[in-house]
Design a protein around this motif. Structure first.
Motif, mmCIF file in Angstrom:
data_model
loop_
_atom_site.group_PDB
_atom_site.id
_atom_site.type_symbol
_atom_site.label_atom_id
_atom_site.label_comp_id
_atom_site.label_asym_id
_atom_site.label_seq_id
_atom_site.Cartn_x
_atom_site.Cartn_y
_atom_site.Cartn_z
ATOM 1 N N LEU A 88 -55.286 -73.959 57.558
ATOM 2 C CA LEU A 88 -55.379 -72.504 57.681
ATOM 3 C C LEU A 88 -54.002 -71.885 57.885
ATOM 4 C CD1 LEU A 88 -56.974 -69.854 58.048
ATOM 5 C CD2 LEU A 88 -57.182 -70.431 60.481
ATOM 6 N N LEU A 89 -53.244 -72.429 58.831
ATOM 7 C CA LEU A 89 -51.924 -71.874 59.130
ATOM 8 C C LEU A 89 -50.989 -71.972 57.927
ATOM 9 C CD1 LEU A 89 -51.307 -73.215 62.752
ATOM 10 C CD2 LEU A 89 -52.119 -70.968 62.057
ATOM 11 N N LYS A 90 -51.111 -73.076 57.202
ATOM 12 C CA LYS A 90 -50.266 -73.256 56.018
ATOM 13 C C LYS A 90 -50.690 -72.291 54.917
ATOM 14 C CE LYS A 90 -48.145 -76.925 53.281
ATOM 15 N NZ LYS A 90 -48.076 -78.389 53.063
ATOM 16 N N THR A 91 -51.991 -72.084 54.763
ATOM 17 C CA THR A 91 -52.506 -71.196 53.712
ATOM 18 C C THR A 91 -52.091 -69.749 53.950
ATOM 19 O OG1 THR A 91 -54.414 -72.639 53.342
ATOM 20 C CG2 THR A 91 -54.590 -70.374 52.558
ATOM 21 N N ILE A 92 -52.195 -69.300 55.191
ATOM 22 C CA ILE A 92 -51.854 -67.903 55.478
ATOM 23 C C ILE A 92 -50.367 -67.739 55.781
ATOM 24 C CG2 ILE A 92 -54.174 -67.400 56.328
ATOM 25 C CD1 ILE A 92 -53.083 -67.524 59.171
ATOM 26 N N ASN A 93 -49.633 -68.860 55.810
ATOM 27 C CA ASN A 93 -48.169 -68.833 56.018
ATOM 28 C C ASN A 93 -47.810 -68.064 57.287
ATOM 29 O OD1 ASN A 93 -45.485 -69.366 55.431
ATOM 30 N ND2 ASN A 93 -45.244 -67.568 54.132
ATOM 31 N N LEU A 94 -48.483 -68.400 58.381
ATOM 32 C CA LEU A 94 -48.305 -67.666 59.635
ATOM 33 C C LEU A 94 -46.903 -67.830 60.215
ATOM 34 C CD1 LEU A 94 -49.855 -65.849 61.615
ATOM 35 C CD2 LEU A 94 -50.435 -67.895 62.915
ATOM 36 N N GLN A 95 -46.248 -68.938 59.938
ATOM 37 C CA GLN A 95 -44.921 -69.164 60.501
ATOM 38 C C GLN A 95 -43.865 -68.236 59.911
ATOM 39 O OE1 GLN A 95 -43.769 -73.356 60.419
ATOM 40 N NE2 GLN A 95 -44.224 -73.388 62.596
ATOM 41 N N ASP A 96 -44.038 -67.851 58.659
ATOM 42 C CA ASP A 96 -43.015 -67.055 57.986
ATOM 43 C C ASP A 96 -43.456 -65.632 57.674
ATOM 44 O OD1 ASP A 96 -41.198 -69.225 57.856
ATOM 45 O OD2 ASP A 96 -42.306 -70.035 56.152
ATOM 46 N N SER A 97 -44.727 -65.302 57.924
ATOM 47 C CA SER A 97 -45.204 -63.974 57.552
ATOM 48 C C SER A 97 -46.195 -63.421 58.568
ATOM 49 C CB SER A 97 -45.868 -64.017 56.169
ATOM 50 O OG SER A 97 -47.134 -64.653 56.247
ATOM 51 N N LEU A 98 -46.453 -62.117 58.443
ATOM 52 C CA LEU A 98 -47.509 -61.446 59.196
ATOM 53 C C LEU A 98 -48.647 -61.226 58.204
ATOM 54 C CD1 LEU A 98 -45.422 -58.774 61.147
ATOM 55 C CD2 LEU A 98 -46.095 -61.076 61.888
ATOM 56 N N PRO A 99 -49.716 -62.032 58.293
ATOM 57 C CA PRO A 99 -50.780 -61.960 57.282
ATOM 58 C C PRO A 99 -51.910 -60.995 57.645
ATOM 59 C CG PRO A 99 -50.848 -64.056 58.507
ATOM 60 C CD PRO A 99 -49.882 -63.155 59.202
ATOM 61 N N PHE A 100 -52.379 -60.298 56.636
ATOM 62 C CA PHE A 100 -53.519 -59.396 56.770
ATOM 63 C C PHE A 100 -54.517 -59.728 55.662
ATOM 64 C CE2 PHE A 100 -50.024 -57.250 58.733
ATOM 65 C CZ PHE A 100 -50.554 -56.495 59.769
ATOM 66 N N HIS A 101 -55.791 -59.665 56.011
ATOM 67 C CA HIS A 101 -56.832 -59.821 54.996
ATOM 68 C C HIS A 101 -57.452 -58.456 54.765
ATOM 69 C CE1 HIS A 101 -60.862 -60.724 53.345
ATOM 70 N NE2 HIS A 101 -60.206 -61.673 52.704
ATOM 71 N N ILE A 102 -57.510 -58.049 53.505
ATOM 72 C CA ILE A 102 -58.046 -56.735 53.145
ATOM 73 C C ILE A 102 -59.292 -56.910 52.290
ATOM 74 C CG2 ILE A 102 -57.597 -54.591 51.903
ATOM 75 C CD1 ILE A 102 -54.681 -54.879 52.706
ATOM 76 N N ASP A 103 -60.336 -56.250 52.712
ATOM 77 C CA ASP A 103 -61.619 -56.309 52.004
ATOM 78 C C ASP A 103 -61.980 -54.890 51.567
ATOM 79 O OD1 ASP A 103 -64.287 -56.741 51.213
ATOM 80 O OD2 ASP A 103 -64.477 -58.399 52.613
ATOM 81 N N LEU A 104 -62.056 -54.693 50.255
ATOM 82 C CA LEU A 104 -62.401 -53.390 49.695
ATOM 83 C C LEU A 104 -63.794 -53.424 49.073
ATOM 84 C CD1 LEU A 104 -59.126 -52.644 47.672
ATOM 85 C CD2 LEU A 104 -59.747 -51.592 49.833
ATOM 86 N N TYR A 105 -64.497 -52.330 49.186
ATOM 87 C CA TYR A 105 -65.757 -52.203 48.452
ATOM 88 C C TYR A 105 -65.830 -50.777 47.918
ATOM 89 C CZ TYR A 105 -70.476 -53.022 46.884
ATOM 90 O OH TYR A 105 -71.583 -53.180 46.099
ATOM 91 N N VAL A 106 -65.857 -50.647 46.604
ATOM 92 C CA VAL A 106 -65.812 -49.339 45.954
ATOM 93 C C VAL A 106 -67.098 -49.104 45.176
ATOM 94 C CG1 VAL A 106 -64.549 -47.861 44.353
ATOM 95 C CG2 VAL A 106 -63.306 -49.549 45.736
ATOM 96 N N THR A 107 -67.730 -47.978 45.432
ATOM 97 C CA THR A 107 -68.909 -47.589 44.655
ATOM 98 C C THR A 107 -68.605 -46.278 43.938
ATOM 99 O OG1 THR A 107 -69.846 -46.433 46.575
ATOM 100 C CG2 THR A 107 -70.515 -48.718 46.227
ATOM 101 N N GLY A 108 -69.284 -46.073 42.817
ATOM 102 C CA GLY A 108 -69.039 -44.885 42.015
ATOM 103 C C GLY A 108 -67.836 -45.097 41.115
ATOM 104 N N VAL A 109 -66.987 -44.105 41.041
ATOM 105 C CA VAL A 109 -65.802 -44.186 40.186
ATOM 106 C C VAL A 109 -64.885 -45.312 40.683
ATOM 107 C CG1 VAL A 109 -63.758 -42.951 39.366
ATOM 108 C CG2 VAL A 109 -65.924 -41.738 39.674
ATOM 109 N N PRO A 110 -64.401 -46.199 39.816
ATOM 110 C CA PRO A 110 -63.548 -47.312 40.235
ATOM 111 C C PRO A 110 -62.227 -46.840 40.844
ATOM 112 C CG PRO A 110 -64.404 -47.676 38.025
ATOM 113 C CD PRO A 110 -64.705 -46.255 38.370
ATOM 114 N N MET A 111 -61.623 -47.728 41.602
ATOM 115 C CA MET A 111 -60.302 -47.477 42.176
ATOM 116 C C MET A 111 -59.263 -48.190 41.319
ATOM 117 S SD MET A 111 -58.728 -48.826 45.822
ATOM 118 C CE MET A 111 -59.786 -47.882 46.903
ATOM 119 N N TYR A 112 -58.115 -47.543 41.116
ATOM 120 C CA TYR A 112 -57.017 -48.138 40.353
ATOM 121 C C TYR A 112 -55.782 -48.204 41.263
ATOM 122 C CZ TYR A 112 -59.985 -47.283 36.289
ATOM 123 O OH TYR A 112 -61.030 -47.284 35.381
ATOM 124 N N PRO A 113 -55.648 -49.265 42.051
ATOM 125 C CA PRO A 113 -54.605 -49.311 43.081
ATOM 126 C C PRO A 113 -53.233 -49.816 42.632
ATOM 127 C CG PRO A 113 -56.061 -51.189 43.309
ATOM 128 C CD PRO A 113 -56.583 -50.397 42.150
#
Length: 254
Positions: A88-113
């Motif tokens: 887990l720590l290696k996957t999220i690279n916690l030693q070298d980064s500040l990791p965030f997990h973002i979960d989006l759910y869009v209904t209706g007109v799509p989002m173009y980010p």
């Protein structure tokens, strides 16, 4: 007839009980994890687009609670838990980064980010940081669900210091232009009080030690490469100095 009536009643009761089970059995997020999760939901006035966001900051406490939760659910041994922690720590690279997990759910007109990394930034004190890495799927049209990791540098690119040193909180921002459902409402902002985080990760330290060895090996490889480059420059200088000395001797012997 009476017997059939009661049988039907019993069957209906059992069916209702079974249907109700998921609501009682649904797993709740442990408080130690919930503290590091932020949720938002926005919609435009016409209701043509609705966006639900869930943002998780992988603080030390969150990681510890996640590992503990998975270990309890899967009945892991101590070694299995440490292997999971290491992965887990290696996957999220916690030693070298500040990791965030973002979960989006869009209904209706799509989002173009896209470009996604231009819409998101992190504020720590008065300093602003852009993503060092992120899930590139965020650059594509979002209709329905989309989730992934976003990483910010743990060490300041200019000074090399830990960006969290002396900080009281971290603030993650989404530019309001990322979705017109937020237009005119200002940027999204989520705040985490990092003074309540644990100073170090729990566990017996095996996973952290393995990660430290990995980091030191990468550091050794980098230093060795730099040494070879410097040695090449030194050899070139020594060769030129030798040629100059030879020329001087030649000229003086005339």
């Amino acid at each position: 007839m009476l017997k059939k009536f009661f049988c039907r009643k019993i069957v209906c009761f059992l069916f209702l009980c079974i249907m109700a089970l998921p609501s009682f059995a649904a797993e709740k997020t442990p408080p130690a994890m919930e503290r590091w999760i932020r949720r938002s939901k926005v919609a435009d006035r016409d209701g043509t687009q609705e966006v639900t966001l869930k943002v998780t900051y992988y603080a030390n406490e969150y990681v510890d609670a996640l590992v503990k939760s998975e270990a309890e659910k899967n009945l892991w041994t101590q070694d299995e838990m440490e292997n999971y922690r290491y992965t887990l720590l290696k996957t999220i690279n916690l030693q070298d980064s500040l990791p965030f997990h973002i979960d989006l759910y869009v209904t209706g007109v799509p989002m173009y980010p896209a470009p996604f990394d231009k819409h998101i930034y992190l504020m720590i004190g008065k300093k602003r940081y852009t993503p060092s890495d992120y899930d590139k799927r965020f650059n594509f049209k979002v209709s329905g669900g989309r989730d992934g990791m976003v990483h910010f540098p743990r060490y300041d690119p200019k000074t090399g210091e830990d960006v969290l040193k002396g900080a009281k909180d971290v603030r993650l921002f989404f530019d309001a232009s990322i979705t017109y459902a937020q237009a005119g409402k200002g940027d999204f902002m989520w705040v985490w009080d990092i003074t309540k985080d644990k100073p170090a990760m729990a566990g017996d330290g095996k996973a952290e030690a393995r990660l430290e060895v990995d980091r030191l090996l990468r550091r050794m490889e980098k230093l060795d490469k730099e040494r070879q480059e410097l040695q090449g420059k030194l050899d070139t200088l020594n060769k030129e100095l030798g040629e100059i000395n030879s020329r001087i001797d030649e000229l003086q012997s005339r």
